[in-house]
Design an enzyme around this catalytic site. Structure first.
Site, PDB file in Angstrom:
ATOM      1  N   CYS A  37      -2.046  12.955  -9.958  1.00 49.26           N
ATOM      2  CA  CYS A  37      -3.371  13.238  -9.957  1.00 49.26           C
ATOM      3  C   CYS A  37      -3.841  14.442 -10.333  1.00 49.26           C
ATOM      4  O   CYS A  37      -5.056  14.676 -10.281  1.00 49.26           O
ATOM      5  CB  CYS A  37      -3.878  12.732  -8.483  1.00 49.26           C
ATOM      6  SG  CYS A  37      -3.270  11.188  -8.077  1.00 49.26           S
ATOM      7  N   HIS A  44     -10.936  14.975  -7.547  1.00 48.58           N
ATOM      8  CA  HIS A  44      -9.894  14.001  -7.884  1.00 48.58           C
ATOM      9  C   HIS A  44     -10.689  12.807  -7.088  1.00 48.58           C
ATOM     10  O   HIS A  44     -11.075  12.900  -5.859  1.00 48.58           O
ATOM     11  CB  HIS A  44      -8.590  13.985  -7.479  1.00 48.58           C
ATOM     12  CG  HIS A  44      -8.116  12.921  -7.607  1.00 48.58           C
ATOM     13  ND1 HIS A  44      -8.064  11.939  -8.547  1.00 48.58           N
ATOM     14  CD2 HIS A  44      -7.054  12.341  -6.732  1.00 48.58           C
ATOM     15  CE1 HIS A  44      -7.142  10.838  -8.370  1.00 48.58           C
ATOM     16  NE2 HIS A  44      -6.550  11.251  -7.184  1.00 48.58           N
ATOM     17  N   ASN A  64      -9.478   4.606  -8.299  1.00 48.56           N
ATOM     18  CA  ASN A  64      -8.640   5.956  -8.274  1.00 48.56           C
ATOM     19  C   ASN A  64      -7.845   6.009  -9.542  1.00 48.56           C
ATOM     20  O   ASN A  64      -6.858   4.957  -9.730  1.00 48.56           O
ATOM     21  CB  ASN A  64      -7.687   6.291  -7.305  1.00 48.56           C
ATOM     22  CG  ASN A  64      -6.755   7.204  -7.255  1.00 48.56           C
ATOM     23  OD1 ASN A  64      -6.810   8.092  -8.233  1.00 48.56           O
ATOM     24  ND2 ASN A  64      -5.959   7.706  -6.163  1.00 48.56           N
TER      25      ASN A  64
HETATM   26  N1  ACO Z   1      -7.113  -5.239   2.641  1.00 44.88           N
HETATM   27  C1  ACO Z   1      -6.870  -5.727   4.132  1.00 44.88           C
HETATM   28  N2  ACO Z   1      -5.918  -5.279   4.862  1.00 44.88           N
HETATM   29  C2  ACO Z   1      -5.001  -4.253   4.381  1.00 44.88           C
HETATM   30  C3  ACO Z   1      -5.078  -3.825   3.310  1.00 44.88           C
HETATM   31  C4  ACO Z   1      -6.211  -4.482   2.324  1.00 44.88           C
HETATM   32  N3  ACO Z   1      -6.109  -4.109   0.921  1.00 44.88           N
HETATM   33  N4  ACO Z   1      -4.265  -2.811   3.058  1.00 44.88           N
HETATM   34  C5  ACO Z   1      -3.732  -2.496   4.113  1.00 44.88           C
HETATM   35  N5  ACO Z   1      -4.329  -3.597   5.119  1.00 44.88           N
HETATM   36  C6  ACO Z   1      -4.094  -3.628   6.575  1.00 44.88           C
HETATM   37  C7  ACO Z   1      -2.599  -3.094   6.823  1.00 44.88           C
HETATM   38  O1  ACO Z   1      -1.768  -4.156   6.545  1.00 44.88           O
HETATM   39  C8  ACO Z   1      -3.004  -2.784   8.285  1.00 44.88           C
HETATM   40  O2  ACO Z   1      -2.845  -4.037   9.259  1.00 44.88           O
HETATM   41  P1  ACO Z   1      -2.131  -3.991  10.462  1.00 44.88           P
HETATM   42  O3  ACO Z   1      -2.905  -2.916  11.401  1.00 44.88           O
HETATM   43  O4  ACO Z   1      -2.370  -5.256  11.168  1.00 44.88           O
HETATM   44  O5  ACO Z   1      -0.758  -3.547  10.320  1.00 44.88           O
HETATM   45  C9  ACO Z   1      -4.104  -2.162   8.344  1.00 44.88           C
HETATM   46  O6  ACO Z   1      -4.977  -2.592   7.274  1.00 44.88           O
HETATM   47  C10 ACO Z   1      -4.513  -0.765   8.620  1.00 44.88           C
HETATM   48  O7  ACO Z   1      -3.466  -0.254   7.575  1.00 44.88           O
HETATM   49  P2  ACO Z   1      -3.216   1.328   7.223  1.00 44.88           P
HETATM   50  O8  ACO Z   1      -2.521   1.770   6.013  1.00 44.88           O
HETATM   51  O9  ACO Z   1      -2.904   2.092   8.587  1.00 44.88           O
HETATM   52  O10 ACO Z   1      -4.598   1.743   6.936  1.00 44.88           O
HETATM   53  P3  ACO Z   1      -5.634   3.065   6.939  1.00 44.88           P
HETATM   54  O11 ACO Z   1      -6.897   2.985   7.791  1.00 44.88           O
HETATM   55  O12 ACO Z   1      -4.614   4.088   7.006  1.00 44.88           O
HETATM   56  O13 ACO Z   1      -6.247   3.076   5.515  1.00 44.88           O
HETATM   57  C11 ACO Z   1      -5.802   4.013   3.219  1.00 44.88           C
HETATM   58  C12 ACO Z   1      -5.353   2.888   4.148  1.00 44.88           C
HETATM   59  C13 ACO Z   1      -7.366   3.699   2.908  1.00 44.88           C
HETATM   60  C14 ACO Z   1      -4.896   4.128   2.007  1.00 44.88           C
HETATM   61  C15 ACO Z   1      -5.719   5.438   3.975  1.00 44.88           C
HETATM   62  O14 ACO Z   1      -4.534   5.719   4.484  1.00 44.88           O
HETATM   63  C16 ACO Z   1      -6.133   6.638   3.156  1.00 44.88           C
HETATM   64  O15 ACO Z   1      -7.519   6.864   2.847  1.00 44.88           O
HETATM   65  N6  ACO Z   1      -5.036   7.440   2.551  1.00 44.88           N
HETATM   66  C17 ACO Z   1      -5.403   8.167   1.688  1.00 44.88           C
HETATM   67  C18 ACO Z   1      -4.547   8.267   0.576  1.00 44.88           C
HETATM   68  C19 ACO Z   1      -5.266   7.777  -0.611  1.00 44.88           C
HETATM   69  O16 ACO Z   1      -6.391   7.836  -0.765  1.00 44.88           O
HETATM   70  N7  ACO Z   1      -4.463   7.580  -1.583  1.00 44.88           N
HETATM   71  C20 ACO Z   1      -4.735   7.319  -3.020  1.00 44.88           C
HETATM   72  C21 ACO Z   1      -3.651   7.690  -3.964  1.00 44.88           C
HETATM   73  S1  ACO Z   1      -3.277   9.313  -3.679  1.00 44.88           S
HETATM   74  C22 ACO Z   1      -4.252  10.230  -4.223  1.00 44.88           C
HETATM   75  O17 ACO Z   1      -4.810   9.876  -5.423  1.00 44.88           O
HETATM   76  C23 ACO Z   1      -4.124  11.472  -4.028  1.00 44.88           C
END
Ligand code: ACO
Length: 320
Positions: free
Chosen positions: A111, A247, A277
């Protein structure tokens, strides 16, 4: 000698895929995706390719800059999803646009790829080696997603963004970049495994794997620190910056960076709502969207910042 952006262009695939569309093919919802990420829809390729989108973006940027392909002496593409391992996407662009005088190569910094490419062009300009560069970020991320893994595939999109950069008296005022390979595996995608007459490890393709919470923690601490460093180096305060073009990974990361820098969120333009993204392509695509809306005026101060896989990051302050 500084690096001035004199033209921008971008290309997105034709097909829009909304969060509701995804909820029909996997266990997810618009509410889950948009509340956690800000993403409403993304564009995914059907017939389009990384090089094809890049060529369109490059042609737009050259037209916007008013230059011919023969004037380009450097083409650098930030990408992790070229169509071929070789030739590079940059060489494919060179052939398609007939930039016979250019040297062309790709950079793999995920990225941060566009930012690393821009800084590389800047170094060549400062050394007096080249004067005019096409710098791109281009990705077809949908081909490296596991479409059975709802925690990653809903986040990403496809597209390409390009700028024409030229050695000039003003432009890039300050730059800083970094890498932390020790945390590389928090966002990873394995390439082909060993395959020769002695060993055949696996023929199954492998896909993007991410520890979302670790990436989030990395982004919200590293990005504000990186932006503060370039502001210090440029002798500017955050309130003197017109736009912070980050980004486009996640709205919550952008909101947290705005809060940590004590800057109003309206100075952080957004394209992730309609693009998702797009890794290396997200900064140049957003820059082009703003340029085409007439939002970028000569003399404005703009911060660009990319961050992601590697882990890597890079920020710049530009005078437009
Ligand atoms: N739809 C519905 N439910 C989902 C989905 C989805 N697409 N994806 C995951 N879940 C569920 C999981 O299974 C989990 O369920 P559980 O509690 O029953 O086990 C629950 O949602 C929570 O999952 P987490 O992974 O803990 O979700 P979190 O609140 O951390 O959000 C996210 C995930 C949005 C990716 C977050 O971690 C984040 O913002 N991370 C930043 C990383 C990022 O943006 N990366 C992009 C690429 S990297 C870059 O470009 C720099």
């Amino acid at each position: 000698m500084k690096t001035r952006i004199i033209g921008t262009g971008s290309c997105l695939p034709e097909t829009i895929v909304t969060n509701d569309d995804l909820s029909k093919i996997m266990d997810t919802s618009d509410e889950w995706i948009s509340s956690r990420t800000g993403i409403k829809e993304r564009r995914l390729v059907k017939e389009e390719t990384t090089a094809g989108m890049s060529v369109q973006a490059a042609r737009m940027a050259m037209e916007n800059a008013g230059i011919s392909p023969q004037e380009i002496d450097l083409i650098i593409v930030g990408t992790i999803t070229g169509d071929y391992l070789t030739p590079s996407t940059a060489c494919e662009i060179q052939a398609a646009i007939g930039a016979k005088n250019a040297v062309a190569f790709d950079i793999n910094a995920a990225c941060s790829g566009f930012m690393f490419a821009l800084h590389t062009a800047d170094a060549y300009f400062k050394a007096g080696i080249y004067k005019t560069a096409l710098v791109l970020g281009a990705e077809t991320l949908s081909k490296i997603m596991d479409w059975n893994d709802r925690s990653t595939c809903v986040l990403f999109g496809d597209g390409a963004g390009a700028v024409v950069a030229r050695a000039d008296e003003t432009g890039l005022l300050a730059y800083e970049q970094g890498s932390d390979g020790m945390k590389g595996k928090v966002l990873a995608c394995r390439d082909r495994r060993n395959n020769n007459p002695l060993v055949q490890e696996s023929k199954e393709p492998e896909y993007v794997h991410m520890d979302g919470q670790e990436v989030y923690k990395f982004a919200v601490t590293t990005v504000p620190a990186s932006i503060r460093k370039v502001l210090d180096e440029a002798g500017l305060k955050a309130e003197e910056i017109d736009y912070f073009i980050l980004h486009q990974a996640n709205i919550r990361i952008i909101q947290s960076v705005a809060k940590r820098l004590k800057v109003a969120e309206d100075r952080f333009p957004i394209s992730l709502d309609h693009c998702g993204n797009i890794s290396a392509a997200s900064v140049p695509i957003l820059l082009d969207e703003m340029n085409r809306k007439g939002l970028l005026k000569q003399g404005m101060k703009i911060v660009l910042s990319g961050f992601g896989g590697g882990l890597t990051w890079g920020s710049a302050v530009l005078e437009w």
